[in-house]
Design a protein around this motif. Structure first.
Motif, PDB file in Angstrom:
ATOM      1  N   SER A  47     -17.785   1.505  -4.539  1.00  0.00           N
ATOM      2  CA  SER A  47     -16.580   1.191  -3.761  1.00  0.00           C
ATOM      3  C   SER A  47     -16.782   0.071  -2.754  1.00  0.00           C
ATOM      4  O   SER A  47     -15.802  -0.427  -2.181  1.00  0.00           O
ATOM      5  N   GLY A  48     -18.034  -0.350  -2.507  1.00  0.00           N
ATOM      6  CA  GLY A  48     -18.279  -1.505  -1.661  1.00  0.00           C
ATOM      7  C   GLY A  48     -17.620  -1.401  -0.302  1.00  0.00           C
ATOM      8  O   GLY A  48     -17.624  -0.345   0.335  1.00  0.00           O
ATOM      9  N   PRO A  49     -17.000  -2.502   0.173  1.00  0.00           N
ATOM     10  CA  PRO A  49     -16.398  -2.492   1.512  1.00  0.00           C
ATOM     11  C   PRO A  49     -15.067  -1.755   1.605  1.00  0.00           C
ATOM     12  O   PRO A  49     -14.464  -1.711   2.677  1.00  0.00           O
ATOM     13  N   GLY A  50     -14.578  -1.193   0.488  1.00  0.00           N
ATOM     14  CA  GLY A  50     -13.452  -0.277   0.560  1.00  0.00           C
ATOM     15  C   GLY A  50     -12.061  -0.858   0.385  1.00  0.00           C
ATOM     16  O   GLY A  50     -11.073  -0.158   0.594  1.00  0.00           O
ATOM     17  N   PHE A  51     -11.945  -2.126  -0.040  1.00  0.00           N
ATOM     18  CA  PHE A  51     -10.608  -2.700  -0.227  1.00  0.00           C
ATOM     19  C   PHE A  51      -9.824  -1.958  -1.309  1.00  0.00           C
ATOM     20  O   PHE A  51      -8.672  -1.560  -1.092  1.00  0.00           O
ATOM     21  N   LEU A  52     -10.428  -1.785  -2.489  1.00  0.00           N
ATOM     22  CA  LEU A  52      -9.743  -1.089  -3.574  1.00  0.00           C
ATOM     23  C   LEU A  52      -9.531   0.376  -3.218  1.00  0.00           C
ATOM     24  O   LEU A  52      -8.478   0.957  -3.530  1.00  0.00           O
ATOM     25  N   LEU A  53     -10.506   0.965  -2.555  1.00  0.00           N
ATOM     26  CA  LEU A  53     -10.409   2.356  -2.135  1.00  0.00           C
ATOM     27  C   LEU A  53      -9.149   2.575  -1.290  1.00  0.00           C
ATOM     28  O   LEU A  53      -8.396   3.537  -1.496  1.00  0.00           O
ATOM     29  N   ARG A  54      -8.925   1.681  -0.361  1.00  0.00           N
ATOM     30  CA  ARG A  54      -7.760   1.770   0.512  1.00  0.00           C
ATOM     31  C   ARG A  54      -6.457   1.659  -0.295  1.00  0.00           C
ATOM     32  O   ARG A  54      -5.506   2.423  -0.080  1.00  0.00           O
ATOM     33  N   SER A  55      -6.412   0.725  -1.230  1.00  0.00           N
ATOM     34  CA  SER A  55      -5.201   0.533  -2.046  1.00  0.00           C
ATOM     35  C   SER A  55      -4.907   1.757  -2.901  1.00  0.00           C
ATOM     36  O   SER A  55      -3.742   2.164  -3.055  1.00  0.00           O
ATOM     37  N   ILE A  56      -5.950   2.351  -3.483  1.00  0.00           N
ATOM     38  CA  ILE A  56      -5.756   3.554  -4.297  1.00  0.00           C
ATOM     39  C   ILE A  56      -5.234   4.695  -3.423  1.00  0.00           C
ATOM     40  O   ILE A  56      -4.324   5.435  -3.819  1.00  0.00           O
ATOM     41  N   ALA A  57      -5.808   4.826  -2.228  1.00  0.00           N
ATOM     42  CA  ALA A  57      -5.375   5.897  -1.318  1.00  0.00           C
ATOM     43  C   ALA A  57      -3.906   5.763  -0.966  1.00  0.00           C
ATOM     44  O   ALA A  57      -3.170   6.754  -0.895  1.00  0.00           O
ATOM     45  N   GLU A  58      -3.454   4.539  -0.735  1.00  0.00           N
ATOM     46  CA  GLU A  58      -2.038   4.326  -0.418  1.00  0.00           C
ATOM     47  C   GLU A  58      -1.151   4.693  -1.600  1.00  0.00           C
ATOM     48  O   GLU A  58      -0.018   5.171  -1.416  1.00  0.00           O
TER      49      GLU A  58
END
Length: 262
Positions: A47-58
């Motif tokens: 997940s690295g710095p979390g950019f995609l993680l944040r988008s998925i969560a939204e």
């Protein structure tokens, strides 16, 4: 094999590259292929710095849950900070080879730029199949580094730099075998997409400009490349102006789980 190590400085370099319009566009396309919906539970491997993680969560909302997994403590700190106000996100430290989750835990798994670093990709994909629920889906994106075109004046020096850069990977041409690996791990490939990165001129806010420093830091001292060689290579690329040209192909595969998990 020596892989990239992401300490604080390296993680900040990657974070800057991931914030460029090139990678933002790539992330948007990956998200469209993943199609997360409210209430789903999704795992982001690497997940690295979390950019995609944040988008998925939204996308999944508070009725869902998202977990990020990465071996880098520095990356995980960034991801946790980026998602600090989202209660339904968790970030764990670990690698793709042994996922620290129970069987049938997730509706979907996504992984971008990870499996080319993994020695046992076949086993890692079996792990993905294990943690997916019946009918679950996976989206995998990796780069074929033979696809890179980069306009450099000293072609021999550039060849040496790129050859040394490949030392940070286990398989620089993984996309060629990914569909078969997915099928043998218990998936049916349902979609294949080419996601190019194209920078027709030099600009600081691009993937390739940001990657110059990452490559330079890694290759210095490898294959006879000294600091002066690497500085000359980087200065040449940055001086190209409108004569600059960079392109690279990334390949994205969407697959659905078949049968029962192992």
């Amino acid at each position: 094999m020596t892989l990239l190590q992401f300490g604080d400085e390296g993680a900040r370099r990657i974070e800057r590259v991931y914030a460029t319009p090139d990678v933002v566009a790539q992330r948007r396309e990956v998200l469209e292929l993943l199609r997360p919906v409210p209430g789903e539970e999704v795992l982001d491997v690497g997940s690295g710095p979390g950019f995609l993680l944040r988008s998925i969560a939204e996308a999944v909302g508070p009725a869902g849950f998202v977990r990020g997994l990465d071996p880098s403590a520095a990356m995980n700190a960034m991801a946790r900070a980026r998602c600090a106000d989202v209660d339904w996100v968790g970030v764990d430290e670990g690698g793709a080879e042994a996922l620290p989750y129970a069987a049938c835990s997730f509706d979907a798994v996504v992984s971008t730029q990870v499996y080319e670093y993994v020695a046992d990709v076949a086993g890692a994909l079996v792990e993905v199949r294990r943690v997916l629920r019946p009918g679950g889906r996976v989206v995998v994106l990796d780069t074929d580094w033979d696809s890179v075109i980069w306009h450099a004046a000293d072609r021999e020096l550039h060849r040496r730099v790129m050859a040394a850069w490949e030392e940070h990977l286990v398989d620089p041409r993984l996309p060629r075998t990914l569909p078969g690996l997915l099928e043998r791990a218990g998936f049916r490939v349902t979609d294949r997409r080419l996601i190019p990165v194209f920078n027709p001129e030099y600009a600081e806010d691009t993937y390739s400009a940001g990657t110059i420093d990452t490559i330079g830091a890694f290759v210095t001292g490898r294959q006879g490349l000294g600091e002066d060689d690497v500085a000359r290579w980087a200065a040449d690329l940055r001086s190209r102006g409108t004569d600059y040209l960079f392109s690279l192909n990334r390949y994205c595969f969407v697959a659905s789980a078949t049968g029962e998990p192992p």
